[in-house]
Design a protein around this motif. Structure first.
Motif, PDB file in Angstrom:
ATOM      1  N   GLU A  45      16.121 -28.277 -38.528  1.00  0.00           N
ATOM      2  CA  GLU A  45      16.301 -29.659 -38.074  1.00  0.00           C
ATOM      3  C   GLU A  45      17.773 -29.987 -37.826  1.00  0.00           C
ATOM      4  N   LEU A  49      20.059 -28.082 -36.853  1.00  0.00           N
ATOM      5  CA  LEU A  49      20.596 -27.433 -35.657  1.00  0.00           C
ATOM      6  C   LEU A  49      19.990 -27.970 -34.370  1.00  0.00           C
ATOM      7  N   VAL A  50      18.699 -28.339 -34.425  1.00  0.00           N
ATOM      8  CA  VAL A  50      18.110 -28.856 -33.179  1.00  0.00           C
ATOM      9  C   VAL A  50      18.320 -30.363 -33.079  1.00  0.00           C
ATOM     10  N   GLU A 100      16.880 -33.494 -30.770  1.00  0.00           N
ATOM     11  CA  GLU A 100      16.183 -33.077 -29.542  1.00  0.00           C
ATOM     12  C   GLU A 100      14.681 -33.087 -29.747  1.00  0.00           C
ATOM     13  N   TYR A 115      26.627 -19.026 -31.178  1.00  0.00           N
ATOM     14  CA  TYR A 115      26.064 -20.265 -31.688  1.00  0.00           C
ATOM     15  C   TYR A 115      25.133 -20.924 -30.671  1.00  0.00           C
ATOM     16  N   LYS A 124      10.758 -27.078 -38.127  1.00  0.00           N
ATOM     17  CA  LYS A 124      11.873 -28.007 -38.379  1.00  0.00           C
ATOM     18  C   LYS A 124      12.281 -28.042 -39.847  1.00  0.00           C
TER      19      LYS A 124
END
Ligand SMILES: Cc1cc2nc3c(=O)[nH]c(=O)nc-3n(C[C@H](O)[C@H](O)[C@H](O)COP(=O)(O)OP(=O)(O)OC[C@H]3O[C@@H](n4cnc5c(N)ncnc54)[C@H](O)[C@@H]3O)c2cc1C
Ligand code: FES
Lengths: 86, 377
Positions: free
Chosen positions: A79, A81-82, A85, B273, B291
């Motif tokens: 979460e 890192l994204v 989005e 990255y 997630k």
């Protein structure tokens, strides 16, 4: 039973057995036992494995090359890192 | 004596197959065995290709995968957990149907299933984004580490020798082939170039740079271990940038890949990255619950791509063979290719259904490309 790699439940006996079978390359030991591939990336286990390897093979610990540390250095939640989005 | 250059899965498996046929074999590897692409791969094995040559080869290869643990006397962790390809548009559903028909024709039991059926196989799947899926339960995965080690041990038992940290620097033709390495010179009757992403360097040494391989850096991100049985098949919606997820057969972490690639030297394995961000964007679309888990590792390796994404396998000079340019699916093909090549070298023929014409190393010189082999994991 003495655990060396807590992330992947690898014991001293597992490591010594493979070394006795002739696996004396740290890279090979790592892959076969997954030491250093857990969430801590070997912070806990790699130094211990190196000392076992040095003791069993007569090498000096400082002559055994450390494996690369890989990104991320500590586990990161996906979460983060994204982020945002959809 | 046969000298194999490159200690990845192709070189090591070929050494085993040659030793099994009674040959004296010696393998040169510039770093440690597996240090090239092999230990960096996603471990996937599939017969879901889109052309006859690759489907037949992989059908046979999967049969070999099933025998290996017993034959090599070491558990290589081969599991037939399937591959699930997801279609996101009507055109893709039609294309899947055509591929499935072709695969069925050659005995691969792929079938079209509904998103609901797919969700039964992969419970945390986001089924709402898909119209249908192509499912072959016979596809699967195996441990690259244990497979390579198992082949090596079995080959050594049969007398094969492995020279690690030994780089080949020059090859000369005298009465025999003379291979110069960083650890001395060796004379062999037959050479096998199995250096994949590095293969042009080796072919150039004999003045035969005829296979235009380009190395592309590909990466993977892996999560912390999850409970087994959730994302066991490789799950891939090709339309989503060829992104895929698959649970590692050993520790249960989820391996995530995507097609973001960089043309670089095969010695450059620095992770980037932007890859992590790109791959995770797609991974959470396929499996939203990801997630909430952590990623613990990221690494890079290379696809050794040819212009048609099919490998070059065969003899390019008298007693000089290549098995290179695997374009991202050399791990899965290794059992079949190694056996076919070894039998061809020793006996001049093989029963392995490998279409030598299709994989002909000279096709690029003739400007004759095959239909592009489907590339994902
Ligand atoms: C991210 C990623 C995911 C992948 N996923 C899959 C997958 O799911 N399924 C699949 O089937 N394939 C996959 N692949 C592809 C697969 O990894 C390769 O096709 C396969 O490993 C190729 O094996 P190889 O033995 O031909 O090459 P390599 O394993 O690269 O071996 C070649 C060896 O040659 C050595 N070498 C080079 N030059 C010299 C020299 N001068 N002297 C001595 N030695 C030399 C290298 O050090 C290297 O070890 C993936 C690849 C990547 C990068
Ligand atoms: S203790 Fe071995 S990887 Fe964490």
């Amino acid at each position: 039973m003495r655990i060396v790699c807590r992330c992947n439940d690898v014991t001293v006996e597992d490591i010594e057995k493979l070394i006795d079978e002739g696996v004396t390359d740290l890279e090979e030991l790592r892959r076969l036992l997954r030491i250093g591939m857990g969430p801590c990336q070997g912070r806990t286990c790699i130094p211990i494995v190196i000392s076992i390897l040095a003791r069993k093979t007569g090498k000096r610990p400082e002559d055994i090359a450390l494996p690369n540390a890989r990104f991320p250095v500590r586990p990161v939640k996906i979460e983060a890192l994204v982020g945002g989005e959809k | 004596m046969i000298g194999i250059i490159g200690g990845g899965i192709i070189g090591v498996a070929t050494a085993y197959e040659l030793a099994k046929l009674g040959e004296d074999v010696i393998v040169f590897e510039k770093r440690y065995l597996g240090s090239g692409s092999t230990f960096r791969c996603a471990s996937g094995i599939r017969a879901q290709f889109t052309d006859e040559a690759n489907i037949k080869l992989m059908k046979y290869s999967i049969e070999r995968w099933g025998q290996l643990s017993e034959e090599l006397n070491h558990d290589i962790m081969f599991q037939q957990t399937g591959y699930l390809f997801l279609a996101t548009s009507e055109e893709e559903v039609e294309a899947f149907k055509r591929n499935i028909k072709l695969q069925n024709k050659f005995g691969v039991p792929t079938k079209l299933i509904t998103p609901e059926e797919a969700k039964e196989i992969v419970p945390p799947l986001n089924k709402d984004a898909f119209l249908a899926a192509a499912w072959n339960p016979e596809d699967g995965k195996a441990s690259p580490f244990h497979t390579l080690y198992a082949y090596k041990k079995a080959a050594e038992k049969l007398g094969a020798r492995f020279h690690e940290y030994t780089k080949v620097t020059m090859i000369e033709k005298e009465d025999k082939w003379k291979i110069k390495t960083t650890r001395g010179e060796f004379k062999v009757d037959v050479v096998v170039n199995a250096t994949n992403a590095w293969a042009r360097e080796i072919n150039s040494m004999i003045g035969k740079d005829i296979i235009p391989i380009k190395p592309y850096k590909h990466q993977l991100v892996k999560t912390e271990p999850l409970e087994r049985g959730q994302i066991e098949p490789l799950v891939c919606p090709p339309a989503w940038n060829d992104s895929y997820v698959i649970q590692d057969g050993e520790d249960g972490g989820v391996i995530c890949g995507t097609a973001l690639e960089y043309e670089t030297s095969p010695d450059d394995v620095t992770p980037t990255y932007d890859f992590a961000k790109e791959v995770l964007k797609w991974a959470v679309k396929i499996i939203p619950a990801l997630k909430h888990v952590h990623i613990v590792r990221q690494w890079a390796g290379h696809y050794a791509r040819t212009p048609d994404n099919n490998p070059a396998i065969g003899e390019i000079e008298d007693n000089f063979y290549v098995a290179i340019g695997f374009s991202g699916h050399g791990f899965m093909m290794a059992p079949a290719v190694a056996q076919a090549l070894a039998e061809r070298i020793v006996k001049g023929r093989t029963k392995v259904p490998l279409d030598w014409e299709w994989f002909d190393p000279f096709r690029f010189e003739r400007g004759e490309l095959r239909s592009s082999a489907f590339q994902i994991g």
